[in-house]
Design an enzyme around this catalytic site. Structure first.
Site, short mmCIF file in Angstrom:
data_model
loop_
_atom_site.label_atom_id
_atom_site.label_comp_id
_atom_site.label_asym_id
_atom_site.label_seq_id
_atom_site.Cartn_x
_atom_site.Cartn_y
_atom_site.Cartn_z
N LEU A 30 -7.94 1.53 33.83
CA LEU A 30 -8.61 0.29 33.43
C LEU A 30 -7.57 -0.58 32.72
O LEU A 30 -6.76 -0.06 31.95
CB LEU A 30 -9.76 0.58 32.47
CG LEU A 30 -10.98 1.31 33.05
CD1 LEU A 30 -12.00 1.55 31.94
CD2 LEU A 30 -11.60 0.51 34.19
N GLU A 37 -18.06 -1.38 25.55
CA GLU A 37 -18.37 -1.64 26.95
C GLU A 37 -18.51 -0.31 27.69
O GLU A 37 -19.41 -0.10 28.49
CB GLU A 37 -17.26 -2.52 27.56
CG GLU A 37 -17.67 -3.29 28.80
CD GLU A 37 -17.81 -2.44 30.04
OE1 GLU A 37 -18.73 -2.70 30.84
OE2 GLU A 37 -17.02 -1.51 30.21
#
Ligand SMILES: NC(=O)c1ccc[n+]([C@@H]2O[C@H](COP(=O)([O-])OP(=O)(O)OC[C@H]3O[C@@H](n4cnc5c(N)ncnc54)[C@H](OP(=O)(O)O)[C@@H]3O)[C@@H](O)[C@H]2O)c1
Length: 193
Positions: A30, A37
């Site tokens: 990521l 999140e």
């Protein structure tokens, strides 16, 4: 889709976080680290209506390999990894599938047809694309990361006249969040019949 598959229909839902250019990953990871999140993602994919139900989570081999081992296994989830090259089910996964159709057959037959509530698609791009085209796909959970990141994998384009952005979707906070100076907003797109 044959009749038995239609009877065993399960909702297919995509979940992703994408930045301004729709990037979702860089160097097999990521591009950001946003714990709140990530917690929303975990809460969403692990939610089941009763303790005897499970969700089937579909991962492409790359996304599976990039998932930090410390967060596995996910509660209430069965993991299906898609790969044409692996020959054994990876550690912590439950199923290895050679194509998307095999996953659909798996959940259409006992025992999974009685156990699985929702099919969550966790990426990557090709798996998202194939899922979007499947008739069982009804929702896209797509966190809008309101920032620019250098990315090498992207969320596929989808028709926003077919998948319409929802306001006040149950269980999904509408407000803009901020973590580490990065603003983001949870969004849900629902396929119009
Ligand atoms: N931001 C987000 O929400 C998010 C979500 C997910 C992933 N990501 C990011 O995306 C990147 C990983 O994506 P990726 O490009 O590696 O894609 P991926 O889809 O995770 O992995 C690609 C591999 O999955 C297998 N595969 C995909 N579709 C298949 C199919 N229909 N049938 C059989 N096998 C299939 C193939 O494995 P074989 O080569 O073994 O055949 C293919 O090479 C990472 O950077 C990750 O962090 C981000």
């Amino acid at each position: 889709m044959d009749k038995s598959e239609e009877q065993m229909r399960k909702p297919i839902r995509l979940i992703a976080a994408a930045c301004r250019n729709m990037g979702i990953g860089k160097n097999r990871q990521l591009p950001w680290s946003l714990p709140k999140e990530f917690q929303f993602f975990l809460n969403t994919v692990t939610a089941v209506s009763t303790p005897d139900k499970k969700n089937l989570v579909i991962w492409g081999r790359g996304s599976w390999s990039s998932c930090p081992a410390g967060v596995l296994p996910f509660a209430n989830c069965l993991n299906a990894v898609l790969s044409r090259t692996l020959s054994a089910v990876p550690k912590h996964a439950h199923y290895l599938c050679k194509d998307f159709g095999s996953v659909i057959r798996l959940v259409s037959e006992p025992p999974l047809c009685h156990i699985v509530e929702t099919i969550w698609v966790l990426g990557g791009p090709a798996v998202y694309k194939e899922s979007l085209e499947h008739p069982w796909c009804d929702l896209i959970y797509l966190t809008d990361i309101m920032a620019d990141f250098d990315c090498d994998v992207f969320f596929p384009k989808f028709d926003r006249n077919v998948f319409r952005k929802q306001n006040g979707f149950p269980g999904v906070p509408d407000e803009i969040h901020e973590e580490k100076g990065i603003k983001f907003q949870f969004q849900v797109f629902k396929k119009e019949a």
